[in-house]
Design a protein around this motif. Sequence first.
Motif, PDB file in Angstrom:
ATOM      1  N   ALA A 334      44.268  34.748  44.731  1.00  0.00           N
ATOM      2  CA  ALA A 334      44.123  35.162  43.322  1.00  0.00           C
ATOM      3  C   ALA A 334      44.398  36.663  43.195  1.00  0.00           C
ATOM      4  O   ALA A 334      45.096  37.107  42.275  1.00  0.00           O
ATOM      5  CB  ALA A 334      42.731  34.812  42.814  1.00  0.00           C
ATOM      6  N   LEU A 335      43.888  37.448  44.154  1.00  0.00           N
ATOM      7  CA  LEU A 335      44.118  38.905  44.101  1.00  0.00           C
ATOM      8  C   LEU A 335      45.604  39.237  44.280  1.00  0.00           C
ATOM      9  O   LEU A 335      46.129  40.155  43.646  1.00  0.00           O
ATOM     10  CB  LEU A 335      43.299  39.628  45.175  1.00  0.00           C
ATOM     11  CG  LEU A 335      41.788  39.639  45.011  1.00  0.00           C
ATOM     12  CD1 LEU A 335      41.180  40.761  45.842  1.00  0.00           C
ATOM     13  CD2 LEU A 335      41.361  39.809  43.570  1.00  0.00           C
ATOM     14  N   SER A 336      46.275  38.482  45.155  1.00  0.00           N
ATOM     15  CA  SER A 336      47.717  38.736  45.342  1.00  0.00           C
ATOM     16  C   SER A 336      48.470  38.514  44.042  1.00  0.00           C
ATOM     17  O   SER A 336      49.413  39.233  43.738  1.00  0.00           O
ATOM     18  CB  SER A 336      48.321  37.801  46.392  1.00  0.00           C
ATOM     19  OG  SER A 336      47.674  37.953  47.577  1.00  0.00           O
ATOM     20  N   ARG A 337      48.048  37.495  43.283  1.00  0.00           N
ATOM     21  CA  ARG A 337      48.733  37.254  41.994  1.00  0.00           C
ATOM     22  C   ARG A 337      48.487  38.429  41.049  1.00  0.00           C
ATOM     23  O   ARG A 337      49.391  38.928  40.397  1.00  0.00           O
ATOM     24  CB  ARG A 337      48.235  35.947  41.356  1.00  0.00           C
ATOM     25  CG  ARG A 337      48.807  34.698  42.037  1.00  0.00           C
ATOM     26  CD  ARG A 337      48.610  33.468  41.180  1.00  0.00           C
ATOM     27  NE  ARG A 337      47.205  33.190  40.890  1.00  0.00           N
ATOM     28  CZ  ARG A 337      46.402  32.504  41.702  1.00  0.00           C
ATOM     29  NH1 ARG A 337      46.858  32.042  42.845  1.00  0.00           N
ATOM     30  NH2 ARG A 337      45.146  32.285  41.368  1.00  0.00           N
ATOM     31  N   ILE A 338      47.226  38.925  41.035  1.00  0.00           N
ATOM     32  CA  ILE A 338      46.894  40.038  40.127  1.00  0.00           C
ATOM     33  C   ILE A 338      47.671  41.297  40.538  1.00  0.00           C
ATOM     34  O   ILE A 338      48.022  42.128  39.703  1.00  0.00           O
ATOM     35  CB  ILE A 338      45.370  40.317  40.142  1.00  0.00           C
ATOM     36  CG1 ILE A 338      44.596  39.080  39.697  1.00  0.00           C
ATOM     37  CG2 ILE A 338      45.020  41.495  39.228  1.00  0.00           C
ATOM     38  CD1 ILE A 338      43.094  39.200  39.876  1.00  0.00           C
ATOM     39  N   ALA A 347      46.340  45.530  46.024  1.00  0.00           N
ATOM     40  CA  ALA A 347      45.168  44.645  46.084  1.00  0.00           C
ATOM     41  C   ALA A 347      44.856  44.430  47.555  1.00  0.00           C
ATOM     42  O   ALA A 347      45.761  44.266  48.364  1.00  0.00           O
ATOM     43  CB  ALA A 347      45.472  43.315  45.419  1.00  0.00           C
ATOM     44  N   ARG A 348      43.585  44.503  47.933  1.00  0.00           N
ATOM     45  CA  ARG A 348      43.237  44.205  49.327  1.00  0.00           C
ATOM     46  C   ARG A 348      41.938  43.417  49.350  1.00  0.00           C
ATOM     47  O   ARG A 348      41.091  43.565  48.458  1.00  0.00           O
ATOM     48  CB  ARG A 348      43.127  45.468  50.181  1.00  0.00           C
ATOM     49  CG  ARG A 348      42.337  46.569  49.566  1.00  0.00           C
ATOM     50  CD  ARG A 348      42.360  47.839  50.421  1.00  0.00           C
ATOM     51  NE  ARG A 348      41.508  48.838  49.787  1.00  0.00           N
ATOM     52  CZ  ARG A 348      41.939  49.713  48.880  1.00  0.00           C
ATOM     53  NH1 ARG A 348      43.210  49.718  48.522  1.00  0.00           N
ATOM     54  NH2 ARG A 348      41.110  50.576  48.314  1.00  0.00           N
ATOM     55  N   SER A 349      41.800  42.591  50.356  1.00  0.00           N
ATOM     56  CA  SER A 349      40.568  41.813  50.449  1.00  0.00           C
ATOM     57  C   SER A 349      40.307  41.423  51.886  1.00  0.00           C
ATOM     58  O   SER A 349      41.206  41.441  52.734  1.00  0.00           O
ATOM     59  CB  SER A 349      40.656  40.560  49.572  1.00  0.00           C
ATOM     60  OG  SER A 349      41.590  39.670  50.117  1.00  0.00           O
ATOM     61  N   LEU A 350      39.072  41.094  52.127  1.00  0.00           N
ATOM     62  CA  LEU A 350      38.618  40.636  53.432  1.00  0.00           C
ATOM     63  C   LEU A 350      37.452  39.708  53.125  1.00  0.00           C
ATOM     64  O   LEU A 350      36.455  40.162  52.558  1.00  0.00           O
ATOM     65  CB  LEU A 350      38.143  41.859  54.236  1.00  0.00           C
ATOM     66  CG  LEU A 350      38.034  41.766  55.741  1.00  0.00           C
ATOM     67  CD1 LEU A 350      39.346  41.338  56.360  1.00  0.00           C
ATOM     68  CD2 LEU A 350      37.620  43.130  56.302  1.00  0.00           C
ATOM     69  N   GLY A 351      37.575  38.417  53.435  1.00  0.00           N
ATOM     70  CA  GLY A 351      36.516  37.487  53.050  1.00  0.00           C
ATOM     71  C   GLY A 351      36.323  37.520  51.550  1.00  0.00           C
ATOM     72  O   GLY A 351      37.269  37.366  50.788  1.00  0.00           O
ATOM     73  N   LEU A 352      35.090  37.785  51.126  1.00  0.00           N
ATOM     74  CA  LEU A 352      34.820  37.850  49.681  1.00  0.00           C
ATOM     75  C   LEU A 352      34.538  39.271  49.216  1.00  0.00           C
ATOM     76  O   LEU A 352      33.708  39.484  48.340  1.00  0.00           O
ATOM     77  CB  LEU A 352      33.652  36.927  49.306  1.00  0.00           C
ATOM     78  CG  LEU A 352      34.035  35.481  49.028  1.00  0.00           C
ATOM     79  CD1 LEU A 352      32.848  34.704  48.470  1.00  0.00           C
ATOM     80  CD2 LEU A 352      35.233  35.335  48.099  1.00  0.00           C
TER      81      LEU A 352
END
Length: 435
Positions: A334-338, A347-352
Amino acid sequence: MSRQAERIRKLDARYLNPGVGPVEPLVWDHALGSVITDADGREYIDLASGTLITNLGHAHPRVVAAVAEAAARSLAFYNCSHAGRAELARRLAELTPGDLERSAFFSSGSEAVDAAVRLARLHTGRTEIVSFAGAFHGRSFTSLSVSGLGRLRQGFGPGLPGVIHAPYPDGSVTSDDGLDAVRDVLAAESGGDVAAILAEPYQGAGGVIIPPAGYWKKVEGICRKHGILLISDEVICGFGRLGRWFGFQHFGIKPDIVSMAKGLSSGYLPISATAVSASIADTLKQKGGEFVHGYTYSGHPTAAAVALKNLQMMAEERLVERVAEDIGPYFAAALSRIEAHPLIGEARSLGLIGALEIVSRKGTNQRFGGKEGTAGPLVRDACISNGLMVRAIRDTIVMCPPLVITHAEVDRLADIIERSLTEAESKLREIPAAA
Ligand code: PLP
């Protein structure tokens, strides 16, 4: 805003010490699962998890029942021996890898960090603590001193002696460059008396900074080579947030001391802990430090019962595995789409844990008048008015939903963020460019 909400706001403004910090533009009434309801009856998806605490969601009914049951037995045992504290210590020994099997309990993350620093100094007989620029470790004097956010110390005089701050590497540098920076700082500032390197596995208050792959392994190598202890501050990374019980497990390292809080009880009641190996714990006996952790509320019976129930529920509902295998990847997608939105640099993420950087990469900061720190709060406020509770660190939107968030809620939050970004974008365009 309703009259009741307005009244609460006025009381805040009149009687609350401003030192508690800025507050979001909503007055909470109640919260259940992933949803907060404000004093006007409006609902918000909680993308902040309180402050990274409500892993199990708000007011899980089984935890609420555990609170009532424990409170009915006693609301205070004042740091005395009781089943809840003993069982919680045993459970933490099970959950932590290796020999990190001796815990002490406190009420806040700051106290857990204080304890970690005390133990490192006592055990090694050395005094220097290396921590990182941009880190936040708490607001007690010790935890504030090791924090790398100088603005929080303004006006308080010198911090704890012997603290050295190294640069914290982000994804734009290699692990070797990151390590060289630590070596350079040690060469310039250490007198060869380093007791511990203290770090968050990813840096939260610094703006969700995720270090390069392999970095922590290399830092661990320096520690082992020089007899330096490694302290992992798991106050926000621990208990499933990164898809492992502890954040350090994600990076394949084994610290000597672990401070933890927030997710330990899903924030239902304040409780924190510092876990160490038996050999470090034994130092306390040998060096006469048996009472150094004896706070009045250590291992509070209701908080210990809630923490135990929380850990039981997390295991039963396989929340840690859910983050690693299911909802974490779904959230990342979802973050990649945003990230395609023109206002987003990265956008970067790790787990939640996720971050949307609004202005850094695409030059939007210049485009919108070079007003650093303007876009983040604008996007945050747009999200909140669209029913999404998020936090902003300068121009970074930080997202840390409860581990129980559903796929449908992730879809909804992505829609709301995209809409809010577009709304904020048109407001940003109205801001005149800096001269
Ligand atoms: N350590 C880290 C990494 C934190 O993020 C925090 C608070 O957010 C603390 C320590 C301090 O915890 P507390 O506010 O419970 O004292």
